[in-house]
Design a protein around this motif. Sequence first.
Motif, PDB file in Angstrom:
ATOM      1  N   VAL A  27      46.814  37.087  42.782  1.00  0.00           N
ATOM      2  CA  VAL A  27      46.138  35.789  42.757  1.00  0.00           C
ATOM      3  C   VAL A  27      44.649  35.962  42.477  1.00  0.00           C
ATOM      4  CG1 VAL A  27      45.461  33.784  44.125  1.00  0.00           C
ATOM      5  CG2 VAL A  27      47.796  34.671  44.276  1.00  0.00           C
ATOM      6  N   TRP A  28      44.035  36.941  43.131  1.00  0.00           N
ATOM      7  CA  TRP A  28      42.586  37.123  43.010  1.00  0.00           C
ATOM      8  C   TRP A  28      42.189  37.609  41.611  1.00  0.00           C
ATOM      9  CZ3 TRP A  28      40.521  34.531  46.660  1.00  0.00           C
ATOM     10  CH2 TRP A  28      41.098  34.492  47.934  1.00  0.00           C
ATOM     11  N   THR A  29      42.997  38.462  41.009  1.00  0.00           N
ATOM     12  CA  THR A  29      42.663  38.934  39.657  1.00  0.00           C
ATOM     13  C   THR A  29      42.857  37.823  38.627  1.00  0.00           C
ATOM     14  OG1 THR A  29      44.896  39.904  39.538  1.00  0.00           O
ATOM     15  CG2 THR A  29      43.080  41.386  40.065  1.00  0.00           C
ATOM     16  N   ASP A  30      43.843  36.972  38.834  1.00  0.00           N
ATOM     17  CA  ASP A  30      44.003  35.809  37.957  1.00  0.00           C
ATOM     18  C   ASP A  30      42.766  34.906  38.041  1.00  0.00           C
ATOM     19  OD1 ASP A  30      46.456  36.553  37.003  1.00  0.00           O
ATOM     20  OD2 ASP A  30      47.618  35.214  38.285  1.00  0.00           O
ATOM     21  N   ASP A  31      42.296  34.689  39.279  1.00  0.00           N
ATOM     22  CA  ASP A  31      41.097  33.862  39.475  1.00  0.00           C
ATOM     23  C   ASP A  31      39.880  34.491  38.808  1.00  0.00           C
ATOM     24  OD1 ASP A  31      42.536  32.043  40.922  1.00  0.00           O
ATOM     25  OD2 ASP A  31      41.830  32.713  42.893  1.00  0.00           O
ATOM     26  N   LEU A  32      39.773  35.828  38.913  1.00  0.00           N
ATOM     27  CA  LEU A  32      38.631  36.524  38.304  1.00  0.00           C
ATOM     28  C   LEU A  32      38.660  36.395  36.785  1.00  0.00           C
ATOM     29  CD1 LEU A  32      36.154  38.330  38.470  1.00  0.00           C
ATOM     30  CD2 LEU A  32      37.681  40.315  38.618  1.00  0.00           C
ATOM     31  N   VAL A  62      38.790  47.240  41.172  1.00  0.00           N
ATOM     32  CA  VAL A  62      39.077  46.113  40.288  1.00  0.00           C
ATOM     33  C   VAL A  62      37.848  45.853  39.439  1.00  0.00           C
ATOM     34  CG1 VAL A  62      38.314  44.373  41.976  1.00  0.00           C
ATOM     35  CG2 VAL A  62      39.950  43.743  40.178  1.00  0.00           C
ATOM     36  N   GLY A  63      38.067  45.485  38.189  1.00  0.00           N
ATOM     37  CA  GLY A  63      36.926  45.264  37.318  1.00  0.00           C
ATOM     38  C   GLY A  63      37.249  44.399  36.122  1.00  0.00           C
ATOM     39  N   ILE A  64      36.218  44.005  35.422  1.00  0.00           N
ATOM     40  CA  ILE A  64      36.354  43.239  34.186  1.00  0.00           C
ATOM     41  C   ILE A  64      35.841  44.084  33.028  1.00  0.00           C
ATOM     42  CG2 ILE A  64      36.127  41.012  35.330  1.00  0.00           C
ATOM     43  CD1 ILE A  64      33.230  40.935  34.202  1.00  0.00           C
ATOM     44  N   THR A  65      36.364  43.821  31.855  1.00  0.00           N
ATOM     45  CA  THR A  65      35.942  44.507  30.638  1.00  0.00           C
ATOM     46  C   THR A  65      35.833  43.504  29.501  1.00  0.00           C
ATOM     47  OG1 THR A  65      36.977  46.598  31.271  1.00  0.00           O
ATOM     48  CG2 THR A  65      36.548  46.272  28.939  1.00  0.00           C
ATOM     49  N   GLY A  66      34.761  43.612  28.734  1.00  0.00           N
ATOM     50  CA  GLY A  66      34.594  42.698  27.614  1.00  0.00           C
ATOM     51  C   GLY A  66      33.520  43.189  26.655  1.00  0.00           C
ATOM     52  N   ALA A  67      33.279  42.423  25.641  1.00  0.00           N
ATOM     53  CA  ALA A  67      32.245  42.761  24.661  1.00  0.00           C
ATOM     54  C   ALA A  67      30.875  42.765  25.332  1.00  0.00           C
ATOM     55  CB  ALA A  67      32.262  41.754  23.519  1.00  0.00           C
ATOM     56  N   ALA A 110      28.725  39.319  40.711  1.00  0.00           N
ATOM     57  CA  ALA A 110      29.115  38.628  41.941  1.00  0.00           C
ATOM     58  C   ALA A 110      30.600  38.306  41.954  1.00  0.00           C
ATOM     59  CB  ALA A 110      28.291  37.349  42.091  1.00  0.00           C
ATOM     60  N   ALA A 111      31.135  37.885  40.803  1.00  0.00           N
ATOM     61  CA  ALA A 111      32.554  37.523  40.729  1.00  0.00           C
ATOM     62  C   ALA A 111      33.446  38.737  40.965  1.00  0.00           C
ATOM     63  CB  ALA A 111      32.856  36.905  39.366  1.00  0.00           C
ATOM     64  N   VAL A 112      33.075  39.886  40.386  1.00  0.00           N
ATOM     65  CA  VAL A 112      33.866  41.109  40.573  1.00  0.00           C
ATOM     66  C   VAL A 112      33.828  41.557  42.030  1.00  0.00           C
ATOM     67  CG1 VAL A 112      34.017  43.564  40.014  1.00  0.00           C
ATOM     68  CG2 VAL A 112      33.628  41.894  38.197  1.00  0.00           C
ATOM     69  N   ARG A 113      32.657  41.544  42.635  1.00  0.00           N
ATOM     70  CA  ARG A 113      32.529  41.967  44.034  1.00  0.00           C
ATOM     71  C   ARG A 113      33.277  41.016  44.968  1.00  0.00           C
ATOM     72  NH1 ARG A 113      26.845  43.605  46.110  1.00  0.00           N
ATOM     73  NH2 ARG A 113      28.223  44.737  47.549  1.00  0.00           N
ATOM     74  N   ASP A 114      33.225  39.720  44.666  1.00  0.00           N
ATOM     75  CA  ASP A 114      33.955  38.750  45.484  1.00  0.00           C
ATOM     76  C   ASP A 114      35.460  38.995  45.402  1.00  0.00           C
ATOM     77  OD1 ASP A 114      31.654  37.517  46.319  1.00  0.00           O
ATOM     78  OD2 ASP A 114      31.795  35.828  44.903  1.00  0.00           O
ATOM     79  N   CYS A 115      35.940  39.326  44.212  1.00  0.00           N
ATOM     80  CA  CYS A 115      37.362  39.612  44.028  1.00  0.00           C
ATOM     81  C   CYS A 115      37.761  40.847  44.829  1.00  0.00           C
ATOM     82  CB  CYS A 115      37.668  39.823  42.540  1.00  0.00           C
ATOM     83  SG  CYS A 115      39.387  40.253  42.188  1.00  0.00           S
ATOM     84  N   ALA A 116      36.964  41.898  44.747  1.00  0.00           N
ATOM     85  CA  ALA A 116      37.257  43.132  45.481  1.00  0.00           C
ATOM     86  C   ALA A 116      37.275  42.881  46.984  1.00  0.00           C
ATOM     87  CB  ALA A 116      36.236  44.210  45.130  1.00  0.00           C
ATOM     88  N   ALA A 122      37.914  40.034  48.479  1.00  0.00           N
ATOM     89  CA  ALA A 122      39.069  39.198  48.808  1.00  0.00           C
ATOM     90  C   ALA A 122      40.346  40.024  48.909  1.00  0.00           C
ATOM     91  CB  ALA A 122      39.227  38.098  47.754  1.00  0.00           C
ATOM     92  N   VAL A 123      40.545  40.933  47.956  1.00  0.00           N
ATOM     93  CA  VAL A 123      41.730  41.798  48.000  1.00  0.00           C
ATOM     94  C   VAL A 123      41.665  42.706  49.225  1.00  0.00           C
ATOM     95  CG1 VAL A 123      43.073  43.548  46.791  1.00  0.00           C
ATOM     96  CG2 VAL A 123      41.960  41.736  45.484  1.00  0.00           C
ATOM     97  N   SER A 124      40.485  43.237  49.504  1.00  0.00           N
ATOM     98  CA  SER A 124      40.306  44.106  50.671  1.00  0.00           C
ATOM     99  C   SER A 124      40.653  43.360  51.955  1.00  0.00           C
ATOM    100  CB  SER A 124      38.865  44.625  50.741  1.00  0.00           C
ATOM    101  OG  SER A 124      38.559  45.452  49.625  1.00  0.00           O
ATOM    102  N   ARG A 125      40.206  42.121  52.071  1.00  0.00           N
ATOM    103  CA  ARG A 125      40.535  41.326  53.257  1.00  0.00           C
ATOM    104  C   ARG A 125      42.037  41.108  53.387  1.00  0.00           C
ATOM    105  NH1 ARG A 125      35.881  38.276  51.822  1.00  0.00           N
ATOM    106  NH2 ARG A 125      37.209  36.794  50.725  1.00  0.00           N
ATOM    107  N   ASP A 126      42.691  40.859  52.262  1.00  0.00           N
ATOM    108  CA  ASP A 126      44.148  40.671  52.287  1.00  0.00           C
ATOM    109  C   ASP A 126      44.888  41.941  52.678  1.00  0.00           C
ATOM    110  OD1 ASP A 126      43.911  38.049  51.682  1.00  0.00           O
ATOM    111  OD2 ASP A 126      44.907  38.142  49.727  1.00  0.00           O
ATOM    112  N   LEU A 127      44.249  43.092  52.440  1.00  0.00           N
ATOM    113  CA  LEU A 127      44.846  44.374  52.831  1.00  0.00           C
ATOM    114  C   LEU A 127      44.477  44.749  54.268  1.00  0.00           C
ATOM    115  CD1 LEU A 127      44.240  46.449  49.569  1.00  0.00           C
ATOM    116  CD2 LEU A 127      46.459  45.732  50.487  1.00  0.00           C
ATOM    117  N   GLY A 128      43.723  43.886  54.923  1.00  0.00           N
ATOM    118  CA  GLY A 128      43.410  44.121  56.331  1.00  0.00           C
ATOM    119  C   GLY A 128      42.079  44.752  56.602  1.00  0.00           C
ATOM    120  N   ALA A 129      41.222  44.860  55.586  1.00  0.00           N
ATOM    121  CA  ALA A 129      39.897  45.457  55.783  1.00  0.00           C
ATOM    122  C   ALA A 129      38.996  44.410  56.429  1.00  0.00           C
ATOM    123  CB  ALA A 129      39.324  45.936  54.454  1.00  0.00           C
TER     124      ALA A 129
END
Length: 254
Positions: A88-93, A215-220, A236-242, A244-251
């Motif tokens: 879900v979080w990577t789709d949002d990113l 997790v990361g983004i890649t582009g031109a 900020a968007a990449v760090r927020d995604c990371a 969010a996933v970390s929280r879902d994993l219990g961090a």
Amino acid sequence: MAKNIQSLERAAAMLRLLAGGERRLGLSDIASSLGLAKGTAHGILRTLQQEGFVEQDAASGRYQLGAELLRLGTTYLDVHELRARALVWTDDLARSSGESVYLGVLHQQGVLIVHHVFRPDDSRQVLEVGAMQPLHSTALGKVLSAYDPVAHSEVMEAERKAFTSRTVSDSDGFESVLDLTRARGYAADVEETWEGVASIAAPIHDRRRMPVGAVGITGAVERVCLDGQLRHELIAAVRDCARAVSRDLGASRF
């Protein structure tokens, strides 16, 4: 149609047998259960034991599953959970950044891409799940090298090939890059791996506060950077995604 390899089929059958029923089985039990001669069964067990997939109790001589097989199983489950939590979080990113999103883990001295979300436009793109990326030049690889001691050891021992004129290959320079990555909480790759391409990545931690991926983004370059600098909103968007996933994993600290 290609024929199956009989010895591998028998080894797989032994592992399934040991995985169910009694915790430990003797040679005679294994041979009779699978309809094999004792000599054949013993030869396969010896090979599995040498590879760490089977262990033999010194006192009873009985066999059980080995630590290596359990480690592989745990690794599979960890990666499966990581990908499931990140969907879900990577789709949002991808939607918020407008760029391709990659989820990577350490594998064989490189970064294994375990999830890839296409850039949300109509351009032709190729799914890169299963692809490998270098540790020393990519944003995903730098993050893993900065936060995972195993990745750090592997990248420092390996050859760090210069893919472009911007690739940092020398040990001191690369250690400085990792220090900066830890200080900022993210890594960047601006034309260090591929000309005209830029990436941003951040670490993902689990409930034990251990780094389990990136997790990361890649582009031109012209989209990811503005006036020669990475776009702050994308960082900020990449760090927020990371996080969010970390929280879902219990961090809990993220």
